[in-house]
Design an enzyme around this catalytic site. Structure first.
Site, PDB file in Angstrom:
ATOM      1  N   ASP A   5     -10.145   2.461   7.722  1.00  0.00           N
ATOM      2  CA  ASP A   5     -10.298   3.670   6.907  1.00  0.00           C
ATOM      3  C   ASP A   5     -11.421   4.546   7.460  1.00  0.00           C
ATOM      4  OD1 ASP A   5      -8.304   2.836   5.117  1.00  0.00           O
ATOM      5  OD2 ASP A   5      -9.756   1.873   3.782  1.00  0.00           O
TER       6      ASP A   5
ATOM      7  N   HIS B 167      -4.994   0.239  -2.715  1.00  0.00           N
ATOM      8  CA  HIS B 167      -5.213  -1.171  -2.391  1.00  0.00           C
ATOM      9  C   HIS B 167      -4.647  -1.976  -3.557  1.00  0.00           C
ATOM     10  CE1 HIS B 167      -8.874  -0.513   0.511  1.00  0.00           C
ATOM     11  NE2 HIS B 167      -7.759   0.035   0.958  1.00  0.00           N
TER      12      HIS B 167
ATOM     13  N   GLU C 191       0.848  -1.185   0.000  1.00  0.00           N
ATOM     14  CA  GLU C 191       0.000   0.000   0.000  1.00  0.00           C
ATOM     15  C   GLU C 191       0.889   1.242   0.000  1.00  0.00           C
ATOM     16  OE1 GLU C 191      -3.288   0.559   2.573  1.00  0.00           O
ATOM     17  OE2 GLU C 191      -4.168  -1.393   2.109  1.00  0.00           O
TER      18      GLU C 191
ATOM     19  N   HIS D   7      -5.167   6.517  -0.640  1.00  0.00           N
ATOM     20  CA  HIS D   7      -4.250   5.383  -0.564  1.00  0.00           C
ATOM     21  C   HIS D   7      -4.606   4.336  -1.617  1.00  0.00           C
ATOM     22  CE1 HIS D   7      -7.321   3.987   2.367  1.00  0.00           C
ATOM     23  NE2 HIS D   7      -6.984   2.764   1.975  1.00  0.00           N
TER      24      HIS D   7
END
Length: 157
Positions: free
Chosen positions: A109, A98, A34, A96
């Protein structure tokens, strides 16, 4: 330029292609880990429209794994302070990646965004969460949502 709106038309996010390209390049560099950073930009139309002008990297002090990220802080505060004092941009939220996965937000999150929305430290009562999912060199998708200080989650498409 991608324009994303909620179903009621209350919120709009403008996401330029160069910002998308920056995020995808950071995702490619991260490979199967990530990565992410902060979103910066401005509000217009009575704070109904967020125009994102920059997505940063995770910071030099970030830590990451295949399914987790602890975004760093080193250097980001100085960047935000300079943008704020010049009036050129403000903190709008977080993004971000994945890797090779669905961009659905996790419970972590949601907790993080609720914390940001209710924290005076961030001064951002409606932070944006943007998640890139999939293969940054091929088939990828975006998930974008706003978290309000009242606890609402507003998905944009």
């Amino acid at each position: 330029m991608r324009v994303l709106r909620d179903a009621d038309g209350r919120f709009e996010i403008r996401l330029p292609q160069d910002v998308i390209d920056t995020m995808l390049a950071l995702c490619v560099q991260a490979r199967r880990l990530e990565t992410g950073g902060i979103l910066m930009g401005r509000y217009t139309d009575g704070q109904r429209v967020a125009s994102i002008s920059r997505a940063t990297g995770p910071g030099d002090d970030a830590r990451a794994g295949p399914a987790w990220l602890v975004r760093g802080i080193r250097g980001l505060q100085r960047l935000l302070d300079a943008a704020w004092s010049s009036g050129s941009a403000y903190y709008l939220g977080e993004w971000h990646f994945h890797p090779f996965s669905d961009p659905a937000p996790s419970r972590q999150d949601h907790r993080q965004m609720t914390s940001i929305a209710t924290s005076a430290k961030y001064n951002c009562p409606e932070p944006i969460l943007l998640i890139v999912g999939g293969d940054p060199n091929g088939s990828w998708t975006l998930h974008v949502q706003i978290h309000t200080h009242k606890g609402d989650v507003i998905v944009l498409s």
